[in-house]
Design a protein around this motif. Structure first.
Motif, PDB file in Angstrom:
ATOM      1  N   ARG A  73       2.449  -3.691  -4.830  1.00  0.00           N
ATOM      2  CA  ARG A  73       1.050  -3.537  -4.404  1.00  0.00           C
ATOM      3  C   ARG A  73       0.889  -2.229  -3.649  1.00  0.00           C
ATOM      4  O   ARG A  73       1.645  -1.936  -2.722  1.00  0.00           O
ATOM      5  CB  ARG A  73       0.651  -4.707  -3.494  1.00  0.00           C
ATOM      6  N   HIS A  74      -0.088  -1.442  -4.059  1.00  0.00           N
ATOM      7  CA  HIS A  74      -0.412  -0.231  -3.315  1.00  0.00           C
ATOM      8  C   HIS A  74      -0.947  -0.623  -1.945  1.00  0.00           C
ATOM      9  O   HIS A  74      -1.594  -1.660  -1.795  1.00  0.00           O
ATOM     10  CB  HIS A  74      -1.485   0.586  -4.043  1.00  0.00           C
ATOM     11  N   GLY A  75      -0.710   0.230  -0.948  1.00  0.00           N
ATOM     12  CA  GLY A  75      -1.227  -0.077   0.378  1.00  0.00           C
ATOM     13  C   GLY A  75      -0.697   0.866   1.428  1.00  0.00           C
ATOM     14  O   GLY A  75      -0.087   1.901   1.123  1.00  0.00           O
ATOM     15  N   LYS A  76      -0.938   0.519   2.686  1.00  0.00           N
ATOM     16  CA  LYS A  76      -0.486   1.341   3.806  1.00  0.00           C
ATOM     17  C   LYS A  76       1.035   1.408   3.839  1.00  0.00           C
ATOM     18  O   LYS A  76       1.713   0.477   3.420  1.00  0.00           O
ATOM     19  CB  LYS A  76      -0.977   0.757   5.136  1.00  0.00           C
ATOM     20  N   GLY A  77       1.551   2.504   4.364  1.00  0.00           N
ATOM     21  CA  GLY A  77       2.991   2.665   4.484  1.00  0.00           C
ATOM     22  C   GLY A  77       3.660   2.952   3.162  1.00  0.00           C
ATOM     23  O   GLY A  77       4.849   2.679   2.991  1.00  0.00           O
ATOM     24  N   PHE A 155       3.997  18.715 -10.288  1.00  0.00           N
ATOM     25  CA  PHE A 155       3.151  18.046  -9.301  1.00  0.00           C
ATOM     26  C   PHE A 155       2.092  19.014  -8.770  1.00  0.00           C
ATOM     27  O   PHE A 155       2.258  20.234  -8.815  1.00  0.00           O
ATOM     28  CB  PHE A 155       3.971  17.550  -8.103  1.00  0.00           C
ATOM     29  N   TYR A 156       1.029  18.451  -8.237  1.00  0.00           N
ATOM     30  CA  TYR A 156       0.091  19.215  -7.415  1.00  0.00           C
ATOM     31  C   TYR A 156       0.191  18.712  -5.975  1.00  0.00           C
ATOM     32  O   TYR A 156       0.472  19.475  -5.068  1.00  0.00           O
ATOM     33  CB  TYR A 156      -1.343  19.071  -7.931  1.00  0.00           C
ATOM     34  N   SER A 157       0.021  17.397  -5.809  1.00  0.00           N
ATOM     35  CA  SER A 157       0.063  16.808  -4.472  1.00  0.00           C
ATOM     36  C   SER A 157       0.511  15.356  -4.560  1.00  0.00           C
ATOM     37  O   SER A 157       0.586  14.784  -5.648  1.00  0.00           O
ATOM     38  CB  SER A 157      -1.318  16.891  -3.805  1.00  0.00           C
ATOM     39  N   LEU A 158       0.795  14.775  -3.408  1.00  0.00           N
ATOM     40  CA  LEU A 158       1.166  13.371  -3.296  1.00  0.00           C
ATOM     41  C   LEU A 158       0.318  12.752  -2.199  1.00  0.00           C
ATOM     42  O   LEU A 158       0.022  13.409  -1.194  1.00  0.00           O
ATOM     43  CB  LEU A 158       2.653  13.221  -2.948  1.00  0.00           C
ATOM     44  N   GLU A 159      -0.051  11.482  -2.382  1.00  0.00           N
ATOM     45  CA  GLU A 159      -0.966  10.838  -1.436  1.00  0.00           C
ATOM     46  C   GLU A 159      -0.314   9.627  -0.782  1.00  0.00           C
ATOM     47  O   GLU A 159       0.063   8.663  -1.456  1.00  0.00           O
ATOM     48  CB  GLU A 159      -2.246  10.423  -2.169  1.00  0.00           C
ATOM     49  N   ILE A 160      -0.198   9.695   0.541  1.00  0.00           N
ATOM     50  CA  ILE A 160       0.381   8.624   1.352  1.00  0.00           C
ATOM     51  C   ILE A 160      -0.732   7.978   2.173  1.00  0.00           C
ATOM     52  O   ILE A 160      -1.542   8.675   2.778  1.00  0.00           O
ATOM     53  CB  ILE A 160       1.474   9.184   2.289  1.00  0.00           C
ATOM     54  N   TRP A 161      -0.769   6.642   2.182  1.00  0.00           N
ATOM     55  CA  TRP A 161      -1.750   5.923   3.004  1.00  0.00           C
ATOM     56  C   TRP A 161      -1.079   5.429   4.278  1.00  0.00           C
ATOM     57  O   TRP A 161       0.009   4.841   4.231  1.00  0.00           O
ATOM     58  CB  TRP A 161      -2.307   4.706   2.269  1.00  0.00           C
ATOM     59  N   GLN A 162      -1.745   5.656   5.419  1.00  0.00           N
ATOM     60  CA  GLN A 162      -1.218   5.217   6.702  1.00  0.00           C
ATOM     61  C   GLN A 162      -2.341   4.662   7.565  1.00  0.00           C
ATOM     62  O   GLN A 162      -3.530   4.910   7.306  1.00  0.00           O
ATOM     63  CB  GLN A 162      -0.558   6.390   7.450  1.00  0.00           C
ATOM     64  N   GLU A 163      -1.955   3.925   8.590  1.00  0.00           N
ATOM     65  CA  GLU A 163      -2.918   3.437   9.593  1.00  0.00           C
ATOM     66  C   GLU A 163      -3.639   4.635  10.209  1.00  0.00           C
ATOM     67  O   GLU A 163      -4.856   4.670  10.338  1.00  0.00           O
ATOM     68  CB  GLU A 163      -2.164   2.639  10.666  1.00  0.00           C
ATOM     69  N   GLY A 164      -2.853   5.609  10.632  1.00  0.00           N
ATOM     70  CA  GLY A 164      -3.354   6.883  11.154  1.00  0.00           C
ATOM     71  C   GLY A 164      -2.379   7.965  10.719  1.00  0.00           C
ATOM     72  O   GLY A 164      -1.257   7.669  10.330  1.00  0.00           O
ATOM     73  N   TYR A 165      -2.795   9.216  10.785  1.00  0.00           N
ATOM     74  CA  TYR A 165      -1.952  10.275  10.222  1.00  0.00           C
ATOM     75  C   TYR A 165      -0.979  10.880  11.222  1.00  0.00           C
ATOM     76  O   TYR A 165      -0.010  11.558  10.847  1.00  0.00           O
ATOM     77  CB  TYR A 165      -2.839  11.393   9.655  1.00  0.00           C
ATOM     78  N   GLU A 166      -1.155  10.609  12.533  1.00  0.00           N
ATOM     79  CA  GLU A 166      -0.491  11.419  13.556  1.00  0.00           C
ATOM     80  C   GLU A 166       1.033  11.335  13.538  1.00  0.00           C
ATOM     81  O   GLU A 166       1.725  12.366  13.637  1.00  0.00           O
ATOM     82  CB  GLU A 166      -1.012  11.031  14.954  1.00  0.00           C
ATOM     83  N   ARG A 167       1.593  10.142  13.427  1.00  0.00           N
ATOM     84  CA  ARG A 167       3.054  10.021  13.528  1.00  0.00           C
ATOM     85  C   ARG A 167       3.755  10.642  12.318  1.00  0.00           C
ATOM     86  O   ARG A 167       4.759  11.347  12.460  1.00  0.00           O
ATOM     87  CB  ARG A 167       3.462   8.550  13.678  1.00  0.00           C
ATOM     88  N   PRO A 206      -6.828   2.490   7.667  1.00  0.00           N
ATOM     89  CA  PRO A 206      -6.512   1.331   8.515  1.00  0.00           C
ATOM     90  C   PRO A 206      -6.989   0.008   7.933  1.00  0.00           C
ATOM     91  O   PRO A 206      -6.472  -1.058   8.287  1.00  0.00           O
ATOM     92  CB  PRO A 206      -7.240   1.654   9.832  1.00  0.00           C
ATOM     93  N   ASP A 207      -7.956   0.065   6.997  1.00  0.00           N
ATOM     94  CA  ASP A 207      -8.499  -1.151   6.392  1.00  0.00           C
ATOM     95  C   ASP A 207      -7.627  -1.698   5.278  1.00  0.00           C
ATOM     96  O   ASP A 207      -7.809  -2.843   4.841  1.00  0.00           O
ATOM     97  CB  ASP A 207      -9.894  -0.854   5.826  1.00  0.00           C
ATOM     98  N   ALA A 208      -6.689  -0.914   4.779  1.00  0.00           N
ATOM     99  CA  ALA A 208      -5.884  -1.319   3.621  1.00  0.00           C
ATOM    100  C   ALA A 208      -4.784  -2.309   4.027  1.00  0.00           C
ATOM    101  O   ALA A 208      -4.266  -2.269   5.147  1.00  0.00           O
ATOM    102  CB  ALA A 208      -5.259  -0.102   2.962  1.00  0.00           C
TER     103      ALA A 208
END
Length: 317
Positions: A73-77, A155-167, A206-208
């Motif tokens: 399943r796609h999602g955060k982290g 490749f062009y880019s890669l997309e990572i989902w996170q709660e927030g981007y800072e860490r 954060p909603d994912a």
């Protein structure tokens, strides 16, 4: 000071049926089968490498195809979308090609300046995009099933989902020589080298739900470093930052260290050396089953254990 990390090396994902995976990436997308080998930890499972003519870092998509694997399943982290680079003039060609092979896709959308993007998925549900742009000077690869002027360049880019981007951003900047290149809404783009093939986009979602590993998900993302010496410097740097990298592991075509980034994605740092032409000439890459030396004595058993696969381009013209 020269950067230890130059950009993206490869992305490795989990798939189901090996022949369907091969058909999709060589037949429909037109990537080169750079290496057909087996999983170091499970030699009864293939490890496929796709890329450009030489399997250049920044073009290499690899798969562990487990027939019957449970879907993830796609999602955060998780790294959820792998984006390939094609010329701006190729938008209509690729829309028609995806339609021809009954692949659902989302209509083109603008992202950053001069980037049009269409999203679709492979047979296992892996998130993919084509980004149409005029910034990529790399030479594409084609078996002849796709005209050279429309071929994927890497490749062009890669997309990572996170709660927030800072860490995750902190690790990219402090440990992996990246810098913030652009931001728009909840998307933050980083790169060690500001060129197509190296962009890491972090989306704040954060909603994912949290992602779950399985078929159609990315197992890990590898960053590229020049050689063993620079890799050891990166390892020491990461250890000093508290990221606990593994010992150096020999992966035959490169050497690797692995560690988890703060949001949960498995990261790797892989050497650009020695590359894929060490056990077969470049013009023959991917044609034969290549085994790690420790498994060569078991070749007969392994060849019986893996499902025979064949590149068949005639039905993908």
């Amino acid at each position: 000071m020269e950067k230890l990390i130059t950009g993206i090396h490869h992305v490795t994902a989990l798939a189901g049926n090996p022949q369907k995976n091969l058909d999709f990436y060589t037949g429909i997308l037109g990537l080169r089968m750079v290496k057909k080998t087996v999983n170091f930890d499970a030699p009864d499972v293939y490890h496929f490498y796709y890329g450009d003519e030489a399997g250049t870092p920044g073009s290499i998509m690899t798969f562990f195809p487990y027939d019957g694997i449970q879907k993830g399943r796609h999602g955060k982290g998780m790294l959820n979308i792998t984006t390939f680079s094609v010329p701006s003039k190729s938008l209509l060609y690729w829309e028609e090609r995806l339609q021809k092979f009954d692949i659902d896709y989302r209509p083109a959308q603008d992202r950053f300046d001069a980037e049009a993007v269409i999203y679709f998925e492979d047979p296992d549900g892996l998130g993919l995009e084509l980004v149409f742009n005029d910034r990529d000077n790399r030479k594409g690869w084609t078996y002849g099933n796709i005209p050279p002027e429309h071929s994927i360049k890497g490749f062009y880019s890669l997309e990572i989902w996170q709660e927030g981007y800072e860490r995750t951003a902190g690790l990219l900047i402090e440990g992996l020589d990246h810098k913030l290149i652009a931001e728009k809404g909840n998307r933050f783009r980083f790169a060690a080298t500001d060129a197509p093939g190296n962009y890491i986009d972090i989306l704040c979602r954060p909603d994912a739900l949290r992602g779950l590993g399985g078929g159609g998900t990315v197992h890990h993302l590898a960053f590229s470093t020049a050689n063993k010496e620079s890799q050891l410097e990166v390892r020491q740097k990461l250890a000093g930052l508290g990221h606990n990298p593994t010992p150096v592991l020999d992966r035959q075509y490169f050497e690797s260290i692995y560690f988890r980034e703060p949001g949960g994605v498995l990261f790797e740092v892989a050497t650009a050396e020695p590359g894929f032409a060490i056990d077969e000439p470049q013009d023959k890459l991917g044609e034969e089953l290549k085994l790690p030396p420790q498994y060569e004595s078991r070749r007969d058993l392994i060849e019986k254990a893996v499902t025979p696969v064949k590149i068949n381009l005639t039905k993908f013209k």
